[in-house]
Design a protein around this motif. Structure first.
Motif, PDB file in Angstrom:
ATOM      1  N   GLU A 141      -3.511  11.322   3.339  1.00  0.00           N
ATOM      2  CA  GLU A 141      -4.821  11.440   3.050  1.00  0.00           C
ATOM      3  C   GLU A 141      -6.041  10.386   2.784  1.00  0.00           C
ATOM      4  OE1 GLU A 141      -4.916  14.295   0.533  1.00  0.00           O
ATOM      5  OE2 GLU A 141      -6.630  13.431  -0.686  1.00  0.00           O
ATOM      6  N   ASP A 142      -5.720   9.121   2.540  1.00  0.00           N
ATOM      7  CA  ASP A 142      -7.007   8.773   3.091  1.00  0.00           C
ATOM      8  C   ASP A 142      -7.082   8.305   4.649  1.00  0.00           C
ATOM      9  OD1 ASP A 142      -4.739   6.590   4.498  1.00  0.00           O
ATOM     10  OD2 ASP A 142      -3.659   6.711   2.602  1.00  0.00           O
ATOM     11  N   GLY A 143      -7.010   8.913   5.094  1.00  0.00           N
ATOM     12  CA  GLY A 143      -7.259   8.303   6.543  1.00  0.00           C
ATOM     13  C   GLY A 143      -6.893   7.714   7.369  1.00  0.00           C
ATOM     14  N   ARG A 158      -3.324  21.918   2.516  1.00  0.00           N
ATOM     15  CA  ARG A 158      -4.593  21.168   2.425  1.00  0.00           C
ATOM     16  C   ARG A 158      -5.624  21.884   3.382  1.00  0.00           C
ATOM     17  NH1 ARG A 158      -7.365  17.175   3.986  1.00  0.00           N
ATOM     18  NH2 ARG A 158      -8.208  15.343   3.005  1.00  0.00           N
ATOM     19  N   ASN A 212       1.222  -1.234  -0.078  1.00  0.00           N
ATOM     20  CA  ASN A 212      -0.180   0.077  -0.082  1.00  0.00           C
ATOM     21  C   ASN A 212       1.079   1.598  -0.071  1.00  0.00           C
ATOM     22  OD1 ASN A 212      -2.476  -1.447   0.300  1.00  0.00           O
ATOM     23  ND2 ASN A 212      -1.806  -1.935   2.612  1.00  0.00           N
ATOM     24  N   ARG A 213       0.120   2.728  -0.143  1.00  0.00           N
ATOM     25  CA  ARG A 213       0.936   4.082  -0.743  1.00  0.00           C
ATOM     26  C   ARG A 213      -0.008   4.472   0.281  1.00  0.00           C
ATOM     27  NH1 ARG A 213       3.389   5.648  -5.328  1.00  0.00           N
ATOM     28  NH2 ARG A 213       2.166   6.535  -5.725  1.00  0.00           N
ATOM     29  N   HIS A 214       0.885   5.632   0.516  1.00  0.00           N
ATOM     30  CA  HIS A 214      -0.275   6.324   1.753  1.00  0.00           C
ATOM     31  C   HIS A 214      -0.135   7.749   1.648  1.00  0.00           C
ATOM     32  CE1 HIS A 214      -2.335   3.165   3.950  1.00  0.00           C
ATOM     33  NE2 HIS A 214      -1.099   2.269   3.937  1.00  0.00           N
ATOM     34  N   ARG A 215      -0.850   9.094   0.722  1.00  0.00           N
ATOM     35  CA  ARG A 215      -0.192  10.359   0.473  1.00  0.00           C
ATOM     36  C   ARG A 215      -0.242  10.570   2.195  1.00  0.00           C
ATOM     37  NH1 ARG A 215      -2.626  14.667  -3.255  1.00  0.00           N
ATOM     38  NH2 ARG A 215      -0.557  16.339  -3.244  1.00  0.00           N
ATOM     39  N   LYS A 247      -1.217  15.018   7.946  1.00  0.00           N
ATOM     40  CA  LYS A 247      -2.839  14.454   8.000  1.00  0.00           C
ATOM     41  C   LYS A 247      -2.550  13.523   6.341  1.00  0.00           C
ATOM     42  CE  LYS A 247      -6.910  13.884   5.704  1.00  0.00           C
ATOM     43  NZ  LYS A 247      -7.950  13.524   7.086  1.00  0.00           N
ATOM     44  N   ALA A 273      -9.977  12.279  13.825  1.00  0.00           N
ATOM     45  CA  ALA A 273     -10.541  11.695  13.511  1.00  0.00           C
ATOM     46  C   ALA A 273      -9.833  11.680  11.906  1.00  0.00           C
ATOM     47  CB  ALA A 273     -11.390  11.598  13.906  1.00  0.00           C
ATOM     48  N   ASP A 274      -9.762  10.578  11.264  1.00  0.00           N
ATOM     49  CA  ASP A 274      -9.233  10.669   9.988  1.00  0.00           C
ATOM     50  C   ASP A 274      -8.063  11.084   9.369  1.00  0.00           C
ATOM     51  OD1 ASP A 274     -11.413   9.289   8.214  1.00  0.00           O
ATOM     52  OD2 ASP A 274     -12.515  11.150  10.005  1.00  0.00           O
ATOM     53  N   LEU A 328      -9.801  18.913   6.779  1.00  0.00           N
ATOM     54  CA  LEU A 328     -10.172  18.992   8.125  1.00  0.00           C
ATOM     55  C   LEU A 328     -10.008  18.214  10.156  1.00  0.00           C
ATOM     56  CD1 LEU A 328     -13.901  17.836   6.417  1.00  0.00           C
ATOM     57  CD2 LEU A 328     -14.358  18.963   8.752  1.00  0.00           C
TER      58      LEU A 328
END
Lengths: 367, 367
Positions: free
Chosen positions: B296-298, B42, B18-21, B294, B266-267, B45
């Motif tokens: 990007e995908d929480g 960005r 997996n890759r997470h931005r 942050k 959260a997220d 929230l």
């Protein structure tokens, strides 16, 4: 035919919360790429979505027929099951058929994939063991295969075991790849797990569906195709064995009633094989369809939403059938007071080799 | 100073899974952007990472002092707690201080953020209620604030309630933004939750740390700064109130023993305020540091890994202190048989306004 701009978006009150990058490939029986999202050739660890291919290597071992496995057993070999009572009982029955014991399995227990089962386990202070592994059916199958080819059974799970060498060749053949072009890691259940370009996963499932079509047409099939048809039939007929109550694979296959099979892989890969129909032909398919999806970040909730959106966009199955997947399609974003806080949207466009731009259903819905 | 190529990568046997931005901003007391990953502006929230800013609006209500809240209560107002006994008991005690009851809270119960607590609840067939909400402290605070300003208490959670209007102004001021430039959604606990550029979240925490520095230096502080200093002190002194046993925020603040505060949203958002030191000055900071992140995908597991990696890269705290975060930094990828199947890597480079390319610690480690 690659894009870095294909995302699912979740929002809170219209403000973007998270974005999840998607890759998908839609191919036909001949392996032709019909539609794509992201990078359809992304080198992808298929994880449990590869189980039907691993099961084929088991079915093809000499002497396999002698064990008397039935179709529900074969469905369990392809399963990531919820460790419900029926799954554990069937695992034990399968072990009996090959005169083996739980101690012979080289997988370990883990929390159930079902929250309901987990809660029951916690209440009973139950510690899950090998027969509870969501991959228990595959492990009994590998053990049976190792015995059928007269190889050692203690180390059936190791990458260089003769059974795993067979699996490697079988998976590569189904992918139409050289055996050296498939890479292997170690899975959560401790068996080798393959990585190959995402469209090859779709190709495997198109082949499964094609074999099922030809079997249904009472063609005299070569042994491999007969085995592929049996795997398709087993999964389609026993969807409750492939996952469990309320789980996506089970709900999907129940809804489509034999028209397709679908299988999850951990870290958010998914594959579907759709039998040939007017629907597949209308999409430009020569025969059956194979669909494969990978969410770049491994998010399962988003995976199910995307797979369902793709079935919608492609128009596979009736609206009534697809409506049974609604809870997965647009998962409720409701807070602890029951207030809806946001939603999930699919602002991507399927890229097609032919129909691109022609078919409004393939484009993102207006927002 | 934006890049779309900043990712965390997980692998299985060397194959990318997996890759997470990632997005991150590192600012100083003056709000100057010192380092960045992804898009430091960005629109994000902030969720519960905004709680200290929401708490400031509560502390600034007239008559707040009369309720007799202590620093541990203020820590709980800034918490996403684990619903441990001590958190629930303190929530009840805080309700008593304002002569209110659980039924006055406008949040709902939910499964605990702690697996240990959850298992105990399931065993006892316990159904969590409002006082168990991880945001219970914030809700009691909002209720206290509404009462302190003489507004209705039944609807203290609604976006147009006078208390929430105050929160909106306060959050915008801390962000150095016009009130119209902050957007608002509805949170999981049913209170409004703000969105603003990510670097503004870092700015809020740099201000909290700066107020703490000036308080420690016994400066005669304006009321707002005194309140910010109190919030910093409360969180740093009662880290077990801010999250719970074994949770990241608690472990982080315990390890750094007053040198910083950190808070989850959260997220997968996170914010840290670091008091001024030779370490912050060496990084080019005028005074304190604010760090915001942050994913990007929480993904929370990836968030904690990235925050810890950033502290490493920036050299905040001793190696010994940071070693206490090791389980979060490189989460074990071990399967059900105890075999390591892969790892997490950080092949990104912090972009700096000054030191870019100069400091080898800011670059990705060689792999």
């Amino acid at each position: 035919m690659t894009s870095s701009e294909d995302f699912v978006v979740t929002d809170r009150g219209g403000i973007v919360e998270n974005r999840h990058r998607i890759h998908a490939a839609v191919v036909d029986t001949k392996g032709r790429l019909l539609y794509a999202l992201g990078n359809p050739e992304r080198m992808t660890l298929a994880r449990s979505a590869a189980k039907p291919a691993q099961a084929l290597a088991i079915l093809e071992t000499e002497g396999f027929a002698g064990y008397g496995f039935d179709d529900a057993d074969i469905a369990l070999m392809c399963a990531s099951h919820s460790s419900e009572e029926r799954h554990i009982a069937r695992t034990r029955a399968m072990l009996s058929k090959i005169k083996a014991e739980e101690a012979d399995l080289r997988c370990g227990g883990h929390p159930s994939l079902s929250e309901t089962v987990n809660r029951a386990w916690i209440r009973q202070d139950f510690a899950p063991t090998a027969v509870c592994s969501n991959c228990s059916g595959k492990h009994v199958g590998m053990l049976a295969g190792a015995r059928a080819i007269g190889a050692g059974v203690e180390d059936y799970h190791l990458p260089n075991h003769p059974m795993q060498e067979r699996v490697k060749r079988t998976v590569a053949e189904l992918c139409d790849l050289d055996v050296r072009d498939v890479e292997w890691g170690i899975d959560g259940c401790n068996l080798p797990t393959p990585a190959f370009p995402l469209d090859r996963l779709a190709r495997i499932y198109a082949k499964l569906a094609s074999a099922a079509d030809r079997d249904k047409a009472r063609e005299d099939l070569p042994a491999r195709d007969a085995a592929l048809a049996r795997i398709f039939r087993a999964m389609a007929r026993y969807p409750e064995m492939v996952a469990g109550e309320g789980r996506y694979c089970t709900v999907l296959m129940r809804a489509f009633d034999g028209a397709l099979i679908g299988k999850l892989g951990a870290d958010a890969s998914y594959a579907i094989g759709v039998r040939a129909s007017d629907e597949t032909r209308r999409l430009g398919a020569d025969g059956t369809l194979g669909i494969s999806v990978k969410i770049e970040d491994g998010n399962l909730e988003i995976l199910y939403a995307v797979v369902t959106e793709l079935l919608d966009r492609l128009g596979i199955g009736s609206t009534e059938i697809r409506s049974r997947l609604a809870p997965f399609h647009r998962p409720q974003r409701v807070n602890t007071m029951g207030v809806t806080t946001g939603g999930v949207s699919f602002p991507f466009k399927l890229r097609g080799s032919k129909a691109d731009g022609d078919d409004p259903r393939l484009a993102a819905p207006t927002r």
